[in-house]
Design an enzyme around this catalytic site. Structure first.
Site, PDB file in Angstrom:
ATOM      1  N   ARG A   1      16.503  22.908 -11.707  1.00 45.25           N
ATOM      2  CA  ARG A   1      15.804  22.388 -10.515  1.00 45.25           C
ATOM      3  C   ARG A   1      16.200  23.189  -9.265  1.00 45.25           C
ATOM      4  O   ARG A   1      15.359  23.494  -8.425  1.00 45.25           O
ATOM      5  CB  ARG A   1      16.144  20.909 -10.282  1.00 45.25           C
ATOM      6  CG  ARG A   1      15.890  19.998 -11.470  1.00 45.25           C
ATOM      7  CD  ARG A   1      14.454  19.521 -11.590  1.00 45.25           C
ATOM      8  NE  ARG A   1      14.331  18.596 -12.695  1.00 45.25           N
ATOM      9  CZ  ARG A   1      13.947  18.930 -13.938  1.00 45.25           C
ATOM     10  NH1 ARG A   1      13.612  20.191 -14.209  1.00 45.25           N
ATOM     11  NH2 ARG A   1      13.883  18.036 -14.901  1.00 45.25           N
TER      12      ARG A   1
ATOM     13  N   GLU B   1      15.897   4.229 -23.082  1.00 45.57           N
ATOM     14  CA  GLU B   1      14.865   5.212 -22.720  1.00 45.57           C
ATOM     15  C   GLU B   1      14.358   6.001 -23.928  1.00 45.57           C
ATOM     16  O   GLU B   1      14.938   7.011 -24.311  1.00 45.57           O
ATOM     17  CB  GLU B   1      15.407   6.193 -21.661  1.00 45.57           C
ATOM     18  CG  GLU B   1      14.359   7.228 -21.250  1.00 45.57           C
ATOM     19  CD  GLU B   1      14.831   8.204 -20.164  1.00 45.57           C
ATOM     20  OE1 GLU B   1      15.946   8.028 -19.631  1.00 45.57           O
ATOM     21  OE2 GLU B   1      14.106   9.154 -19.864  1.00 45.57           O
TER      22      GLU B   1
ATOM     23  N   LYS C   1      12.823   1.979 -20.478  1.00 48.06           N
ATOM     24  CA  LYS C   1      12.348   3.112 -19.667  1.00 48.06           C
ATOM     25  C   LYS C   1      11.560   4.059 -20.561  1.00 48.06           C
ATOM     26  O   LYS C   1      12.106   5.031 -21.095  1.00 48.06           O
ATOM     27  CB  LYS C   1      13.548   3.823 -19.012  1.00 48.06           C
ATOM     28  CG  LYS C   1      13.163   5.105 -18.285  1.00 48.06           C
ATOM     29  CD  LYS C   1      14.279   5.670 -17.442  1.00 48.06           C
ATOM     30  CE  LYS C   1      13.890   7.024 -16.902  1.00 48.06           C
ATOM     31  NZ  LYS C   1      14.786   7.538 -15.874  1.00 48.06           N
TER      32      LYS C   1
ATOM     33  N   SER D   1       8.593   9.701 -15.454  1.00 49.65           N
ATOM     34  CA  SER D   1       7.394  10.481 -15.088  1.00 49.65           C
ATOM     35  C   SER D   1       7.117  11.595 -16.092  1.00 49.65           C
ATOM     36  O   SER D   1       5.954  12.021 -16.221  1.00 49.65           O
ATOM     37  CB  SER D   1       7.503  11.022 -13.666  1.00 49.65           C
ATOM     38  OG  SER D   1       8.652  11.813 -13.474  1.00 49.65           O
ATOM     39  N   GLY D   2       8.150  12.098 -16.755  1.00 48.17           N
ATOM     40  CA  GLY D   2       7.963  12.980 -17.912  1.00 48.17           C
ATOM     41  C   GLY D   2       7.146  14.249 -17.715  1.00 48.17           C
ATOM     42  O   GLY D   2       6.540  14.721 -18.664  1.00 48.17           O
ATOM     43  N   GLY D   3       7.090  14.794 -16.489  1.00 44.04           N
ATOM     44  CA  GLY D   3       6.337  16.026 -16.275  1.00 44.04           C
ATOM     45  C   GLY D   3       4.991  15.796 -15.602  1.00 44.04           C
ATOM     46  O   GLY D   3       4.257  16.742 -15.326  1.00 44.04           O
TER      47      GLY D   3
ATOM     48  N   ARG E   1      11.799  13.588 -11.605  1.00 39.66           N
ATOM     49  CA  ARG E   1      11.023  14.662 -10.959  1.00 39.66           C
ATOM     50  C   ARG E   1       9.957  14.140 -10.009  1.00 39.66           C
ATOM     51  O   ARG E   1       9.758  14.691  -8.925  1.00 39.66           O
ATOM     52  CB  ARG E   1      10.376  15.534 -12.044  1.00 39.66           C
ATOM     53  CG  ARG E   1      11.350  16.469 -12.697  1.00 39.66           C
ATOM     54  CD  ARG E   1      10.811  17.006 -13.998  1.00 39.66           C
ATOM     55  NE  ARG E   1      10.810  16.001 -15.053  1.00 39.66           N
ATOM     56  CZ  ARG E   1      10.366  16.197 -16.295  1.00 39.66           C
ATOM     57  NH1 ARG E   1       9.877  17.382 -16.619  1.00 39.66           N
ATOM     58  NH2 ARG E   1      10.424  15.247 -17.203  1.00 39.66           N
TER      59      ARG E   1
END
Ligand code: 5MM
Length: 344
Positions: free
Chosen positions: A34, A178, A220, A262-264, A293
């Site tokens: 990041r 998750e 999650k 959000s996974g991308g 993200r």
């Protein structure tokens, strides 16, 4: 306080209408990635400065009720010497901790992975509790493609998620479970729905076998979407329909909250999808977010490692937190997205 009281008070703090959880638990390789995207070196000091910026964002507690931290952050301090978990607590944000140790290839299951970290977890939790953590998170991932995920991966990951959750609850720590079905690939939304249904059935069977109290955990998951290379992509209404259909079949109403990852997805896409989910009826759980993200990307871009840009970065983070707070109530839209009247 008894263990039961601790679990209850943490769940109460983490399940509040209009609020969600910030995932700031990037492990060292992930935060390095990041930072590389904004030309910032991943030194301990830069990580401390960035996470201190995030946690001290004025009024962040209006929309964020929990933050998932990485082990290193639990022991770091802000410029005034306050431990970062206390900086969060002062804003009414409950500090949590990622306790898994990352994923490795699952033996005899080509293309599938398993998450490790159960060895010594009880002892590690004792230390994290002393440092202020009140909830924990463990992520398992499922790849879609060919024969993946295979039965072995679905069963083995469900078992580690359930073992982890039971260990946490025994120490008064609320577990966030998750299971992430990855967005990579060109699969259809129907294929994602089938995999998600299998995964969630198995996870809840395992949680039952391990006697995990569903009332004292959070889920999650990823949303049900097509693969990121599939064309056409789905509308928010399609994502919401598929997601809720699968979740109604598999997630008991005793689970108090589902906080999506959000996974991308892009930041605005993740907000639009969450809003569409919260516009549907028949939702026995609180449906919120636990984005990494999708909350932090705009803040990282604004910051660029420049101390003069701290306020701009905080502004960007606050804006996304506010938009997602609206989405939890099904009240997000273009007007809110463009409204700048709340500027810090
Ligand atoms: C913030 O990223 C978390 C840690 O990932 P690594 O262990 O791979 O460094 C990750 O678990 C995160 O909490 C979830 O994937 C949700 O984040 P996104 O960015 O998908 O919303």
């Amino acid at each position: 306080m008894t263990i039961q009281d601790q679990l209850e008070s943490t769940i109460k703090a983490l399940v509040q209408d209009g609020k969600g959880i910030l995932a700031a638990d990037e492990s060292s390789p992930t935060i390095a990635k990041r930072f590389a995207a904004i030309n910032v070196e991943s030194t301990e000091e830069n990580r401390r400065a960035y996470r201190s910026l995030i946690l001290s964002t004025p009024d962040l507690g209006q929309y964020i009720n929990g933050v998932i931290l990485f082990e290193e952050t639990l022991g770091q301090r802000d410029e005034q010497g306050t431990p970062l978990p206390d900086v969060a607590e002062r804003q009414g944000i409950v500090p949590g901790i990622k306790v898994d140790k990352g994923k490795v290839a699952l033996a005899n299951a080509p293309g599938d992975e398993i998450t490790r970290g159960l060895d010594g977890l009880e002892a590690r939790l004792e230390g994290y509790i002393e440092q202020g953590a009140r909830f924990a998170k463990w992520r398992c991932v499922y790849h879609i493609g060919g024969h993946n995920p295979g039965r072995l991966a679905v069963e083995a990951n469900a078992n580690v998620l359930a073992s982890y959750a039971a260990i946490c609850q025994a120490q008064g720590v609320v577990p966030i479970v998750e299971p992430e079905v990855l967005i990579d690939g060109d699969h259809t939304i129907e294929r994602c729905a089938d995999v998600m249904e299998d995964v969630l059935h198995e996870v809840f069977h395992a949680l039952h076998r391990h006697r995990v109290s569903l009332e004292h955990m959070l889920l999650k998951p990823s949303m049900v979407t097509p693969g990121k290379d599939h064309r056409p992509q789905a509308t928010p209404e399609q994502v919401a329909d598929y997601t809720l259909r699968i979740f109604r079949r598999t997630v008991p109403a005793a689970v108090p909250g589902i906080n999506f990852l959000s996974g991308g997805q892009t930041p605005e896409e993740a907000t639009r999808n969450l809003n569409a989910i919260n516009c549907l009826s028949d939702r026995p759980w609180n449906l919120s977010f636990s984005y990494g993200r999708a909350l932090q990307e705009p803040a990282l871009k604004a910051w660029q490692g420049n101390p003069g840009q701290v306020q701009a970065a905080q502004q960007a983070l606050f804006h996304r937190a506010r938009m997602n707070g609206l989405a939890v109530q099904g009240e997000y839209g273009d007007t809110a997205e463009k409204d700048a009247s709340w500027e810090l």
